[in-house]
Each structure stands twice: as structure tokens, then as C-alpha cells.
Motif scaffolding. Structure first.
Motif, PDB file in Angstrom:
ATOM      1  N   ASP A   1      -1.695  -2.281 126.594  1.00  0.00           N
ATOM      2  CA  ASP A   1      -0.252  -2.483 126.550  1.00  0.00           C
ATOM      3  C   ASP A   1       0.000  -3.983 126.477  1.00  0.00           C
ATOM      4  O   ASP A   1      -0.793  -4.785 126.970  1.00  0.00           O
ATOM      5  CB  ASP A   1       0.431  -1.892 127.792  1.00  0.00           C
ATOM      6  CG  ASP A   1       1.874  -1.504 127.518  1.00  0.00           C
ATOM      7  OD1 ASP A   1       2.153  -0.301 127.374  1.00  0.00           O
ATOM      8  OD2 ASP A   1       2.722  -2.425 127.409  1.00  0.00           O
TER       9      ASP A   1
ATOM     10  N   LYS B   1       2.299  -4.260 133.711  1.00  0.00           N
ATOM     11  CA  LYS B   1       1.960  -2.830 133.694  1.00  0.00           C
ATOM     12  C   LYS B   1       0.442  -2.652 133.772  1.00  0.00           C
ATOM     13  O   LYS B   1      -0.067  -1.869 134.575  1.00  0.00           O
ATOM     14  CB  LYS B   1       2.496  -2.219 132.391  1.00  0.00           C
ATOM     15  CG  LYS B   1       2.598  -0.717 132.419  1.00  0.00           C
ATOM     16  CD  LYS B   1       3.217  -0.192 131.144  1.00  0.00           C
ATOM     17  CE  LYS B   1       4.590   0.405 131.359  1.00  0.00           C
ATOM     18  NZ  LYS B   1       5.135   1.104 130.224  1.00  0.00           N
TER      19      LYS B   1
ATOM     20  N   THR C   1       9.669   4.190 120.009  1.00  0.00           N
ATOM     21  CA  THR C   1      10.407   4.124 118.739  1.00  0.00           C
ATOM     22  C   THR C   1      11.889   4.384 119.057  1.00  0.00           C
ATOM     23  O   THR C   1      12.427   5.433 118.709  1.00  0.00           O
ATOM     24  CB  THR C   1       9.880   5.181 117.743  1.00  0.00           C
ATOM     25  OG1 THR C   1       9.781   6.456 118.419  1.00  0.00           O
ATOM     26  CG2 THR C   1       8.520   4.814 117.205  1.00  0.00           C
TER      27      THR C   1
ATOM     28  N   LYS D   1      17.561  10.300 120.797  1.00  0.00           N
ATOM     29  CA  LYS D   1      17.169   9.342 119.744  1.00  0.00           C
ATOM     30  C   LYS D   1      16.589  10.047 118.510  1.00  0.00           C
ATOM     31  O   LYS D   1      16.821   9.635 117.381  1.00  0.00           O
ATOM     32  CB  LYS D   1      16.200   8.300 120.288  1.00  0.00           C
ATOM     33  CG  LYS D   1      14.761   8.731 120.370  1.00  0.00           C
ATOM     34  CD  LYS D   1      13.825   7.571 120.712  1.00  0.00           C
ATOM     35  CE  LYS D   1      12.404   8.060 120.935  1.00  0.00           C
ATOM     36  NZ  LYS D   1      11.741   8.604 119.768  1.00  0.00           N
TER      37      LYS D   1
HETATM   38  N1  LIG Z   1       8.372  10.459 126.639  1.00  0.00           N
HETATM   39  C1  LIG Z   1       8.168  11.663 126.092  1.00  0.00           C
HETATM   40  O1  LIG Z   1       8.371  12.688 126.734  1.00  0.00           O
HETATM   41  C2  LIG Z   1       7.661  11.763 124.676  1.00  0.00           C
HETATM   42  C3  LIG Z   1       7.176  13.001 124.213  1.00  0.00           C
HETATM   43  C4  LIG Z   1       6.707  13.094 122.899  1.00  0.00           C
HETATM   44  C5  LIG Z   1       6.750  11.996 122.068  1.00  0.00           C
HETATM   45  N2  LIG Z   1       7.250  10.805 122.532  1.00  0.00           N
HETATM   46  C6  LIG Z   1       7.244   9.649 121.630  1.00  0.00           C
HETATM   47  O2  LIG Z   1       6.138   8.814 121.970  1.00  0.00           O
HETATM   48  C7  LIG Z   1       6.484   7.442 121.799  1.00  0.00           C
HETATM   49  C8  LIG Z   1       6.300   6.686 123.109  1.00  0.00           C
HETATM   50  O3  LIG Z   1       7.195   7.203 124.047  1.00  0.00           O
HETATM   51  P1  LIG Z   1       7.070   6.865 125.608  1.00  0.00           P
HETATM   52  O4  LIG Z   1       8.120   7.643 126.297  1.00  0.00           O
HETATM   53  O5  LIG Z   1       5.658   6.985 126.016  1.00  0.00           O
HETATM   54  O6  LIG Z   1       7.471   5.304 125.575  1.00  0.00           O
HETATM   55  P2  LIG Z   1       7.422   4.238 126.770  1.00  0.00           P
HETATM   56  O7  LIG Z   1       8.549   3.331 126.546  1.00  0.00           O
HETATM   57  O8  LIG Z   1       7.257   4.947 128.072  1.00  0.00           O
HETATM   58  O9  LIG Z   1       6.040   3.456 126.490  1.00  0.00           O
HETATM   59  C9  LIG Z   1       5.815   2.659 125.356  1.00  0.00           C
HETATM   60  C10 LIG Z   1       4.841   1.549 125.769  1.00  0.00           C
HETATM   61  O10 LIG Z   1       4.444   0.834 124.597  1.00  0.00           O
HETATM   62  C11 LIG Z   1       4.272  -0.526 124.952  1.00  0.00           C
HETATM   63  N3  LIG Z   1       4.280  -1.354 123.744  1.00  0.00           N
HETATM   64  C12 LIG Z   1       5.328  -1.603 122.908  1.00  0.00           C
HETATM   65  N4  LIG Z   1       4.921  -2.387 121.889  1.00  0.00           N
HETATM   66  C13 LIG Z   1       3.597  -2.628 122.057  1.00  0.00           C
HETATM   67  C14 LIG Z   1       2.635  -3.357 121.312  1.00  0.00           C
HETATM   68  N5  LIG Z   1       2.952  -3.980 120.178  1.00  0.00           N
HETATM   69  N6  LIG Z   1       1.374  -3.396 121.783  1.00  0.00           N
HETATM   70  C15 LIG Z   1       1.036  -2.744 122.934  1.00  0.00           C
HETATM   71  N7  LIG Z   1       1.912  -2.032 123.662  1.00  0.00           N
HETATM   72  C16 LIG Z   1       3.181  -1.968 123.236  1.00  0.00           C
HETATM   73  C17 LIG Z   1       5.408  -0.801 125.906  1.00  0.00           C
HETATM   74  O11 LIG Z   1       5.165  -1.949 126.684  1.00  0.00           O
HETATM   75  C18 LIG Z   1       5.429   0.509 126.717  1.00  0.00           C
HETATM   76  O12 LIG Z   1       4.617   0.391 127.868  1.00  0.00           O
HETATM   77  C19 LIG Z   1       7.923   7.448 121.267  1.00  0.00           C
HETATM   78  O13 LIG Z   1       7.897   7.412 119.875  1.00  0.00           O
HETATM   79  C20 LIG Z   1       8.459   8.771 121.757  1.00  0.00           C
HETATM   80  O14 LIG Z   1       9.507   9.248 120.958  1.00  0.00           O
HETATM   81  C21 LIG Z   1       7.691  10.665 123.825  1.00  0.00           C
END
Ligand SMILES: NC(=O)c1ccc[n+]([C@@H]2O[C@H](COP(=O)([O-])OP(=O)(O)OC[C@H]3O[C@@H](n4cnc5c(N)ncnc54)[C@H](O)[C@@H]3O)[C@@H](O)[C@H]2O)c1
Length: 431
Positions: A30, A35, A86, A266
Motif C-alpha cells: 500500500d 497502514k 475506484t 458509486k
Molecule cells: N469494499 C468492498 O466491499 C468491495 C467489494 C468488491 C469490490 N470492491 C472494489 O475493490 C476496489 C477496492 O475497494 P476497497 O473497499 O478495498 O478500497 P479501500 O479504499 O478500502 O482500499 C484501497 C487501498 O488502496 C490503496 N492505494 C491507492 N492507490 C494506491 C497505489 N497507487 N499504490 C498502492 N496502494 C494504493 C489505498 O491507500 C487503500 O489502502 C474498488 O474498486 C471497489 O469498488 C470493493
């Protein structure tokens, strides 16, 4: 397999820990230094049942590591899962892909041997095509495949959903990538799930179509609940009566405060935005978004009615403020619209939340209690906002010493007739 998971949030951490549990060597990276430093010290940044133990076990077995060194982690790995956020762009409904493309820059510099680059993040159709184009140089064509493998886990049930999925969707026309990924997923496909190899674009569409359909199902029953309220009909009877029809299915048919969280709001917006780009009218999804966006107005009207149009100085307690039970995620929770409005109208709002205090609220105006009893004491109105188990069998007469307190149950956790027998003024959704 040697796996690198980029983005250690809800999806990245759960996927990384589960892949490690299945015997792979996983590095979760990350860009957020705090974190990763916390994770290295055993502090888990999110609330997800079972995740802490899973991470601890796999760290101890040396199958799971954490790092901020993205390049080094990519170089060491065979499969890279992109799990960054995203979110919706600030000034439009489009998905903001800036985090994805930051990762692509890191990938481009570090393609030292054949790697499979997998988008687990939810990305609009054709994003993988763009990633492939950005990564391709004259000399590196055979050094990677870009695959879409959308994630369907739900917060609060994430580990079970990952380990026992209804299906695994892998979008690629590369035979090599498909064989490797099928092999990676084989322990969980054997258990229950089904593995679908589709085109890359189809996999991208599947994720958005699934979320839009579920969001529509929730919104549909919420609108039916509005009608039930006018007719003195119990919406839970209607849910049961239609949900037992196998063509409809019982899940996602519980009337409530509207959908929230990090995905449905979203993703429905991003899907409509994509449809515009490809000159298609997704009128049903547009209606779902409108209906859900305005649902809080219906709830506020009801709250005003319950409190005889006098919100000033009324003590209102929220039981739960997250968008649903089992998660600490506040994104697009109904409470974010309801609480500020009530404060503006002079109500004194307090809350109890099983996952602790929330920084989104002004601590001086919205008072947090770390137990249900203190939160409910002297309340004029208790609003059950989430369906945590600990809210399901409360003795409200003991919790609240006011004679004429009221309850607005946004999750239909209690029986109206039993509440009547207890002399409690009880209101719920669609009943
Ligand atoms: N949360 C859910 O229930 C869920 C379920 C299915 C799919 N998704 C999808 O999965 C994706 C992630 O969702 P999430 O809820 O886990 O997001 P989140 O915000 O909890 O985690 C994303 C992480 O990515 C890190 N990050 C961002 N840019 C980065 C980079 N360039 N290099 C390294 N780390 C980086 C951030 O610091 C953060 O810790 C989204 O597209 C979401 O739509 C989420």
C-alpha cells in the motif's frame, strides 16, 4: 504462487490473507505508510470479522507480508492483483481511475519476467484494454497478460464470500493466464464456487451489472414498502411472498433505509456514465439511483411525523451509524444524511456504534456512547439504523427511563405487535 496485492483495503487485505491461507506467498502493499506500519505491528485498519486471526496466522506461517516497496514486491511476484479504490470523480459520475493508472506506472517499470496483472478493483468496461495499451512496449508483449477478475465479496461476510464464492469470474482470452488463475482458485472452486472464463470486457460488465441489479432489487422493495405504509400492509409479508419464488429469490429484498457503502452508490453511477459514453440508456439504473438518493427524505418525513413535527431539543439516539451491520464502513451510510439534518433542526443526537466512534461527525454536536444503555437513556426517539445482532433483543423499557419514548426501526428487527404489548410506540419500514 507468488502474489503481490496492490492496495491493502477491504478487498486487498481480505484477498491477500485468503490467498495466503490457501498456501500462496503473498505480499500486500500500500502507498499508505501508516497502514503498512500498523499491519506490520498486527494492527488491522478495518473491521472485518475473522480477518485479524487470518492475518496473524498467515504472517506467523510466513506466507503473508506487508510492504510499501511496490517495485520490489512486483518484481518478486508472478501474479499482481490490483485492489486500489475506484471512487466516483468529484465533478462527474465517472469512476476515478487515477489510483489504477498510478499502479500501471509502477508495473511498467518492473516487468522483469512473465506476470499476470489482474484487476480486482471494480473498473469500467475497456479499462483493462487501456491498461494493456499503456503497458505495452515494442519488446515486452509476451511479458504480461492483463486479466479482469472482479471481486464480489461483501463487507462483514468478506472471508466467507471469498472462500466460498457463488462464482469466480476470470475475464481473459489468454489460455496461459486462464490455466494459472484456474489453478490458483482451484481449492475454492472445488468447495462450492463455479469458475467462469469470459472475455475481459464481459468480466468488467458482469461486476457492474451484478451491483446495479442488487441495488435495483433493494430499491424496488423500498418503494413497495412506501406503498405498504399507505395500505397498512406488512412489507415483510410481501418480501416473503415474492422472495420464495425462485425466479425472484429472497435475498436483497429487505426494506430498509436504502443502500449505501463503498460499492452500490458509486458503481451504479459509474455504470450510467459508461452507458452514456456508449450511447445507451440505462433508464432502470438511473431510476434506482434517483430513488435511493432521495430515500432519506422519506425517512426524515417519517421522523418528523413520529415526533409530531417538533425536532427541536428532542433527544434522538442512533443505534449503529455505519451503512450496514458487520462493517465499520461509513461510506454513503443513511446516517450521514439523517444526523446533520436533525442537528440543524435542533435535535440532540447521540449514538452507539459497535465499531467505535466515527470521526465524520462533529464530536461536540453528535455524542458517542460506548454502550447501548447510556446512549438510549432519556431518549425521545431511538433510531435503529443497522442490523447488528446486539440490537435484536433489547429490553427498551429497561434501557430508557422516559415514559413516552418512541422507536423508529429502519431494519424491521422487532415485531410491531410485541412492541404494542409492551406499550412502546414503535414505527418501522413498510409496516
Ligand atoms: N469494499 C468492498 O466491499 C468491495 C467489494 C468488491 C469490490 N470492491 C472494489 O475493490 C476496489 C477496492 O475497494 P476497497 O473497499 O478495498 O478500497 P479501500 O479504499 O478500502 O482500499 C484501497 C487501498 O488502496 C490503496 N492505494 C491507492 N492507490 C494506491 C497505489 N497507487 N499504490 C498502492 N496502494 C494504493 C489505498 O491507500 C487503500 O489502502 C474498488 O474498486 C471497489 O469498488 C470493493
Amino acid at each position: 504462487m507468488k502474489i503481490c496485492v496492490i492496495g491493502s483495503g477491504y478487498v486487498g487485505l481480505v484477498s491477500g490473507a485468503c490467498f495466503a491461507e490457501l498456501g500462496n506467498n503473498v505480499i500486500c502493499v500500500d502507498k499508505n505508510l501508516d497502514k503498512i506500519s500498523n499491519l506490520k505491528n498486527g494492527v488491522i485498519p478495518i473491521y472485518e470479522p475473522g480477518l485479524e486471526e487470518l492475518i496473524q496466522r498467515n504472517v506467523m506461517q510466513k506466507r503473508l507480508q506487508f510492504s510499501t516497496n511496490i517495485s520490489k514486491s512486483i518484481i518478486k511476484s508472478d501474479i499482481i492483483f490490483i485492489c486500489v479504490g475506484t471512487p466516483t470523480k468529484i465533478k462527474s459520475n465517472e469512476a476515478d481511475l487515477k489510483y489504477i493508472f498510478q499502479v500501471v506506472k509502477d508495473l511498467k517499470k518492473n516487468l522483469n519476467k512473465y506476470k499476470i496483472i489482474v484487476t480486482k478493483s471494480t473498473v469500467p468496461v475497456t479499462t483493462c484494454d487501456k491498461i494493456q495499451k499503456l503497458l505495452t512496449t515494442k519488446t515486452n508483449k509476451k511479458l504480461f497478460d492483463v486479466v479482469s477478475n472482479p471481486e464480489f465479496l461483501r463487507e462483514g461476510e468478506a472471508i466467507r464470500d471469498f472462500m466460498f464464492p457463488d462464482r469466480v469470474v476470470v475475464g481473459t482470452n489468454s489460455k496461459k493466464a486462464n490455466i494459472i488463475l484456474k489453478n490458483l482458485y482451484s481449492p475454492i472452486i472445488k468447495k462450492k464456487g463455479r469458475y467462469f472464463n469470459t472475455s475481459r470486457r464481459a468480466a468488467e460488465v458482469i461486476k457492474y451489472a451484478a451491483n446495479a441489479f442488487l441495488a435495483t432489487k433493494i430499491t424496488f422493495i423500498n418503494e413497495i414498502a412506501n406503498l405498504c405504509e399507505k395500505l397498512n400492509v406488512d412489507v415483510t409479508d410481501v418480501s416473503l411472498g415474492i422472495g420464495t419464488d425462485e425466479r425472484i429469490g429472497a435475498r436483497f429484498l429487505r426494506a430498509g433505509p436504502g443502500y449505501g457503502g463503498s460499492c452500490f452508490p458509486k458503481d451504479t453511477r459509474a455504470l450510467v456514465s459508461t452507458s452514456k459514453k456508449f450511447k445507451t440508456n440505462l433508464s432502470i439504473v438511473k431510476s434506482t439511483i434517483y430513488s435511493n438518493d432521495t430515500r432519506y427524505k422519506h425517512l426524515l418525513t417519517k421522523i418528523k411525523e413520529i415526533l409530531n413535527n417538533n425536532l427541536n431539543n428532542k433527544k434522538i439516539t442512533f443505534l449503529g451509524v455505519t451503512f450496514k451491520a458487520g462493517t465499520d464502513d461509513m461510506r454513503d451510510s443513511a446516517s450521514l444524511k439523517l444526523i446533520p439534518y436533525l442537528i440543524k433542526k435542533g435535535s440532540k443526537v447521540s449514538y452507539y456504534e459497535p465499531t467505535g466512534i466515527k470521526n465524520v461527525f462533529d464530536k461536540k454536536k453528535v455524542i458517542y456512547f460506548n454502550n447501548i444503555k447510556d446512549a438510549c437513556k432519556n431518549s425521545d426517539l431511538i433510531i435503529i439504523n443497522t442490523e447488528w445482532n446486539e440490537f435484536k433483543q433489547l429490553n427498551f423499557n429497561r434501557l430508557n427511563n422516559k415514559k413516552k419514548f418512541k422507536i423508529y426501526d429502519l431494519r424491521n428487527l422487532y415485531s410491531p405487535s410485541k412492541m404494542k404489548n409492551k406499550n412502546i410506540k414503535y414505527f418501522s419500514i413498510g409496516r
